[in-house]
Write a protein that holds these residues in place. Structure first.
Motif, PDB file in Angstrom:
ATOM      1  N   HIS A  17       0.787  -1.242   0.000  1.00  0.00           N
ATOM      2  CA  HIS A  17       0.000   0.000   0.000  1.00  0.00           C
ATOM      3  C   HIS A  17       0.812   1.281   0.000  1.00  0.00           C
ATOM      4  CE1 HIS A  17       0.852   1.051   4.219  1.00  0.00           C
ATOM      5  NE2 HIS A  17       0.850  -0.238   4.431  1.00  0.00           N
ATOM      6  N   ALA A  18       2.085   1.242   0.456  1.00  0.00           N
ATOM      7  CA  ALA A  18       2.818   2.497   0.665  1.00  0.00           C
ATOM      8  C   ALA A  18       3.028   3.273  -0.629  1.00  0.00           C
ATOM      9  CB  ALA A  18       4.153   2.218   1.353  1.00  0.00           C
ATOM     10  N   LEU A  19       3.499   2.618  -1.691  1.00  0.00           N
ATOM     11  CA  LEU A  19       3.681   3.327  -2.955  1.00  0.00           C
ATOM     12  C   LEU A  19       2.356   3.765  -3.571  1.00  0.00           C
ATOM     13  CD1 LEU A  19       6.659   1.660  -4.890  1.00  0.00           C
ATOM     14  CD2 LEU A  19       6.551   3.910  -3.805  1.00  0.00           C
ATOM     15  N   PRO A  20       1.332   2.896  -3.617  1.00  0.00           N
ATOM     16  CA  PRO A  20       0.042   3.391  -4.121  1.00  0.00           C
ATOM     17  C   PRO A  20      -0.481   4.598  -3.334  1.00  0.00           C
ATOM     18  CG  PRO A  20       0.033   1.006  -4.085  1.00  0.00           C
ATOM     19  CD  PRO A  20       1.303   1.438  -3.407  1.00  0.00           C
ATOM     20  N   ASP A  21      -0.299   4.598  -2.001  1.00  0.00           N
ATOM     21  CA  ASP A  21      -0.740   5.752  -1.216  1.00  0.00           C
ATOM     22  C   ASP A  21      -0.003   7.007  -1.631  1.00  0.00           C
ATOM     23  OD1 ASP A  21      -2.415   4.075   0.159  1.00  0.00           O
ATOM     24  OD2 ASP A  21      -1.220   4.025   2.010  1.00  0.00           O
ATOM     25  N   LEU A  22       1.302   6.898  -1.861  1.00  0.00           N
ATOM     26  CA  LEU A  22       2.089   8.066  -2.234  1.00  0.00           C
ATOM     27  C   LEU A  22       1.764   8.527  -3.650  1.00  0.00           C
ATOM     28  CD1 LEU A  22       5.828   8.544  -1.366  1.00  0.00           C
ATOM     29  CD2 LEU A  22       4.964   9.269  -3.576  1.00  0.00           C
ATOM     30  N   LEU A  23       1.554   7.553  -4.545  1.00  0.00           N
ATOM     31  CA  LEU A  23       1.323   7.876  -5.956  1.00  0.00           C
ATOM     32  C   LEU A  23      -0.131   8.186  -6.271  1.00  0.00           C
ATOM     33  CD1 LEU A  23       3.548   5.051  -7.522  1.00  0.00           C
ATOM     34  CD2 LEU A  23       4.165   7.451  -7.167  1.00  0.00           C
ATOM     35  N   GLY A  24      -1.028   7.927  -5.315  1.00  0.00           N
ATOM     36  CA  GLY A  24      -2.444   8.152  -5.557  1.00  0.00           C
ATOM     37  C   GLY A  24      -3.068   7.139  -6.489  1.00  0.00           C
ATOM     38  N   THR A  25      -2.548   5.899  -6.452  1.00  0.00           N
ATOM     39  CA  THR A  25      -3.093   4.827  -7.282  1.00  0.00           C
ATOM     40  C   THR A  25      -3.814   3.814  -6.405  1.00  0.00           C
ATOM     41  OG1 THR A  25      -1.004   3.600  -7.169  1.00  0.00           O
ATOM     42  CG2 THR A  25      -1.295   5.110  -9.020  1.00  0.00           C
ATOM     43  N   VAL A  26      -4.533   2.899  -7.036  1.00  0.00           N
ATOM     44  CA  VAL A  26      -5.313   1.904  -6.303  1.00  0.00           C
ATOM     45  C   VAL A  26      -4.440   0.679  -6.042  1.00  0.00           C
ATOM     46  CG1 VAL A  26      -7.351   0.418  -6.351  1.00  0.00           C
ATOM     47  CG2 VAL A  26      -7.452   2.716  -7.354  1.00  0.00           C
ATOM     48  N   PRO A  27      -4.277   0.255  -4.794  1.00  0.00           N
ATOM     49  CA  PRO A  27      -3.502  -0.962  -4.525  1.00  0.00           C
ATOM     50  C   PRO A  27      -4.139  -2.168  -5.204  1.00  0.00           C
ATOM     51  CG  PRO A  27      -3.925   0.269  -2.500  1.00  0.00           C
ATOM     52  CD  PRO A  27      -4.779   0.877  -3.561  1.00  0.00           C
ATOM     53  N   ASP A  28      -3.297  -3.093  -5.669  1.00  0.00           N
ATOM     54  CA  ASP A  28      -3.822  -4.296  -6.316  1.00  0.00           C
ATOM     55  C   ASP A  28      -3.577  -5.551  -5.478  1.00  0.00           C
ATOM     56  OD1 ASP A  28      -1.111  -4.725  -6.599  1.00  0.00           O
ATOM     57  OD2 ASP A  28      -1.089  -4.567  -8.789  1.00  0.00           O
ATOM     58  N   GLY A  29      -3.126  -5.369  -4.226  1.00  0.00           N
ATOM     59  CA  GLY A  29      -2.904  -6.501  -3.336  1.00  0.00           C
ATOM     60  C   GLY A  29      -1.541  -7.147  -3.472  1.00  0.00           C
ATOM     61  N   ARG A  30      -0.753  -6.739  -4.469  1.00  0.00           N
ATOM     62  CA  ARG A  30       0.582  -7.311  -4.660  1.00  0.00           C
ATOM     63  C   ARG A  30       1.646  -6.326  -4.180  1.00  0.00           C
ATOM     64  NH1 ARG A  30       1.677  -8.720 -10.521  1.00  0.00           N
ATOM     65  NH2 ARG A  30       0.464  -6.837 -10.968  1.00  0.00           N
ATOM     66  N   PRO A  31       2.810  -6.838  -3.753  1.00  0.00           N
ATOM     67  CA  PRO A  31       3.859  -5.942  -3.278  1.00  0.00           C
ATOM     68  C   PRO A  31       4.354  -4.996  -4.375  1.00  0.00           C
ATOM     69  CG  PRO A  31       4.308  -8.200  -2.612  1.00  0.00           C
ATOM     70  CD  PRO A  31       3.179  -8.258  -3.595  1.00  0.00           C
ATOM     71  N   GLN A  32       4.539  -3.752  -4.006  1.00  0.00           N
ATOM     72  CA  GLN A  32       5.165  -2.762  -4.880  1.00  0.00           C
ATOM     73  C   GLN A  32       6.352  -2.192  -4.105  1.00  0.00           C
ATOM     74  OE1 GLN A  32       2.508   0.014  -6.874  1.00  0.00           O
ATOM     75  NE2 GLN A  32       0.757  -1.354  -6.571  1.00  0.00           N
ATOM     76  N   ALA A  33       7.558  -2.578  -4.498  1.00  0.00           N
ATOM     77  CA  ALA A  33       8.745  -2.323  -3.688  1.00  0.00           C
ATOM     78  C   ALA A  33       9.436  -1.010  -4.028  1.00  0.00           C
ATOM     79  CB  ALA A  33       9.731  -3.481  -3.842  1.00  0.00           C
ATOM     80  N   GLU A  34       9.631  -0.732  -5.316  1.00  0.00           N
ATOM     81  CA  GLU A  34      10.430   0.425  -5.717  1.00  0.00           C
ATOM     82  C   GLU A  34       9.853   1.070  -6.971  1.00  0.00           C
ATOM     83  OE1 GLU A  34      14.879  -0.976  -4.203  1.00  0.00           O
ATOM     84  OE2 GLU A  34      14.326  -1.248  -6.305  1.00  0.00           O
ATOM     85  N   LEU A  35       9.889   2.376  -7.016  1.00  0.00           N
ATOM     86  CA  LEU A  35       9.649   3.149  -8.234  1.00  0.00           C
ATOM     87  C   LEU A  35      11.008   3.655  -8.705  1.00  0.00           C
ATOM     88  CD1 LEU A  35       7.294   4.605  -9.983  1.00  0.00           C
ATOM     89  CD2 LEU A  35       8.012   6.631  -8.697  1.00  0.00           C
ATOM     90  N   TRP A  36      11.404   3.278  -9.912  1.00  0.00           N
ATOM     91  CA  TRP A  36      12.709   3.664 -10.460  1.00  0.00           C
ATOM     92  C   TRP A  36      12.554   4.884 -11.357  1.00  0.00           C
ATOM     93  CZ3 TRP A  36      16.736  -0.556 -11.951  1.00  0.00           C
ATOM     94  CH2 TRP A  36      16.913  -1.438 -10.875  1.00  0.00           C
ATOM     95  N   VAL A  37      13.395   5.887 -11.124  1.00  0.00           N
ATOM     96  CA  VAL A  37      13.416   7.104 -11.928  1.00  0.00           C
ATOM     97  C   VAL A  37      14.831   7.275 -12.453  1.00  0.00           C
ATOM     98  CG1 VAL A  37      12.938   9.579 -11.988  1.00  0.00           C
ATOM     99  CG2 VAL A  37      11.647   8.095 -10.413  1.00  0.00           C
ATOM    100  N   GLY A  38      15.045   6.928 -13.712  1.00  0.00           N
ATOM    101  CA  GLY A  38      16.388   7.042 -14.260  1.00  0.00           C
ATOM    102  C   GLY A  38      16.547   6.277 -15.547  1.00  0.00           C
TER     103      GLY A  38
END
Length: 436
Positions: A17-38
């Motif tokens: 949930h942490a990245l979806p909360d920050l990004l304003g997206t809907v959690p899908d129940g699966r882990p989201q570990a890192e957003l890569w920018v580069g």
């Protein structure tokens, strides 16, 4: 400037949930570990306006994107990688090599023709890192003084102490502290699973029975540790705070690690390390050879663009204790925790500079509450602006782009100065010491 679309990496340790909360997206129940920018080739950002990946854009226009000064130092590649990290479970216990060793060992593995899965050094670069907490975050970093580590392990009881005799003997031996800690770490990494489970059982008793001799009382940090922070139930680190304050109770932290990695020597290795509780805004600089583990939390991470990681445990990936021991900086000491004060740079704009000492990147976090754009970076080189909260606008002489939380742009060298306005917080990553 180049508006970016950024990939999310789904590792098992990620928060649901942490990245979806920050990004304003809907959690899908699966882990989201890192957003890569580069422009890292493993998962580059894409440039929707150009219809291709950022690494291809850099390769085709290196002069315009990177500038001559950055190219001279780092070649035709973006030398840093920016991430948003959301850990619900520990990452591996690891170190990174220095630049000279990375280059030499890469050449040796290339000459030997090692396949990708057997390589310790997939590229010739080092990997200094900087982590800045966006929510309460727990880490392990830097090695304890040998007598402190010995006291914590001895307090687990005589039965456990017998299984750790080689470790304790190494910590209490005569000679330089660095040599004693390195020898103890070598013994720890060779421990059988049965001994680790015995340590875990003793840690459970110590954790629930109160702090043993040599550990700080709950809520009272030891002088060598940073002040604790409250880990709320909504944070990925909540599972560790439920067992007690990990910054002051190593037994409870070891028990938390053991629930994820039963029998792993990294559980015992945690007693040799400083636990660190990072409040939002605190930074942790990790240089070459620093043994560390990010345990739980949500953070901004900036690093040199390299994959050179040597793991000691708490992972199902390749572990090479011998190479790690050759690289680790065994000098005892607390980690470098950064708490820069905010400095006004223009009306409605505050800047925090995180001095990580890396050649590849410099990080500033900017609080923006301004209608009029103000200059935040006048020098050259490639600049990444990543919005962390609210809404900010990035402007250059060539255009303007609005960003919501989790959105990013790369400002090429050719675009000149970077200006910000709006209401929010943004990270600015640049190559230090690059003038136009």
């Amino acid at each position: 400037m180049l508006r970016l679309a950024n990939p999310v990496r789904r590792y098992a340790w990620g928060s649901t949930h942490a990245l979806p909360d920050l990004l304003g997206t809907v959690p899908d129940g699966r882990p989201q570990a890192e957003l890569w920018v580069g422009a890292h080739p493993a998962a580059p950002s894409t440039v929707p306006g150009a219809g291709r990946a950022l690494d291809a854009e850099v390769a085709d226009r290196p002069g315009a994107v990177l500038g001559d000064a950055a190219r001279l130092r780092f070649g035709d590649r973006l030398p840093y990688l920016t991430k948003l990290l959301a850990a619900a479970r520990p990452l591996s216990l690891q170190v990174h090599p220095d630049a000279a060793r990375a280059a030499r060992r890469y050449r040796e593995e290339e000459a030997a023709g090692l396949p990708a899965g057997a390589r310790r050094y997939p590229d010739p670069w080092h990997k200094p890192e900087l982590l800045v907490a966006l929510a309460p975050t727990v880490a392990l970093a830097g090695l304890r003084e040998p007598h402190d580590a010995a006291g914590l392990l001895q307090a687990l009881g005589p039965r456990v102490g017998a299984g750790l005799r080689d470790v304790l003997d190494a910590l209490r031996a005569p000679g330089p502290a660095e040599d004693r800690v390195r020898a103890a770490l070598a013994h720890v990494l060779a421990l059988p699973a049965a001994t680790v489970r015995a340590v875990t059982a003793a840690a459970a008793g110590a954790a629930h029975g109160g702090p043993p001799h040599g550990a700080a009382a709950p809520g009272r940090p030891s002088p060598a540790d940073p002040a604790p922070c409250d880990l709320g139930a909504g944070d990925p680190a909540a599972g560790y705070s439920a067992l007690g304050d990990p910054a002051t109770d190593p037994h409870r932290l070891a028990l938390g690690l053991a629930t994820q990695f039963p029998g792993d020597p990294g559980v015992v290795a945690s007693y040799l390390l400083h636990p660190v509780a990072l409040a939002p805004g605190d930074g942790l600089a990790v240089g070459p050879g620093v043994l560390h583990c990010y345990v739980a939390g949500t953070a901004l991470e900036v690093m040199a663009a390299s994959d050179n990681v040597l793991r000691a445990g708490l992972t199902d990936k390749l572990v090479d204790p011998a190479e790690l021991l050759a690289v680790v900086d065994a000098r005892p000491g607390p980690p470098a925790v950064l708490r820069p004060p905010p400095a006004p740079v223009a009306p409605g704009l505050l800047r925090r500079e995180y001095a990580a000492g890396a050649d590849e990147f410099a990080l500033a976090v900017l609080d923006v509450d301004a209608d009029e754009p103000a200059v935040v970076h006048a020098a050259g080189g490639p600049r990444t602006v990543l919005a962390l909260s609210g809404a900010v606008a990035v402007a250059t002489a060539r255009g303007r782009c609005g960003l919501a939380a989790g959105e990013a742009v790369l400002v090429p060298d050719a675009d000149g100065a970077v200006l910000l306005s709006g209401r929010g917080r943004a990270a600015l990553v640049a190559v230090p010491g690059v003038d136009r």
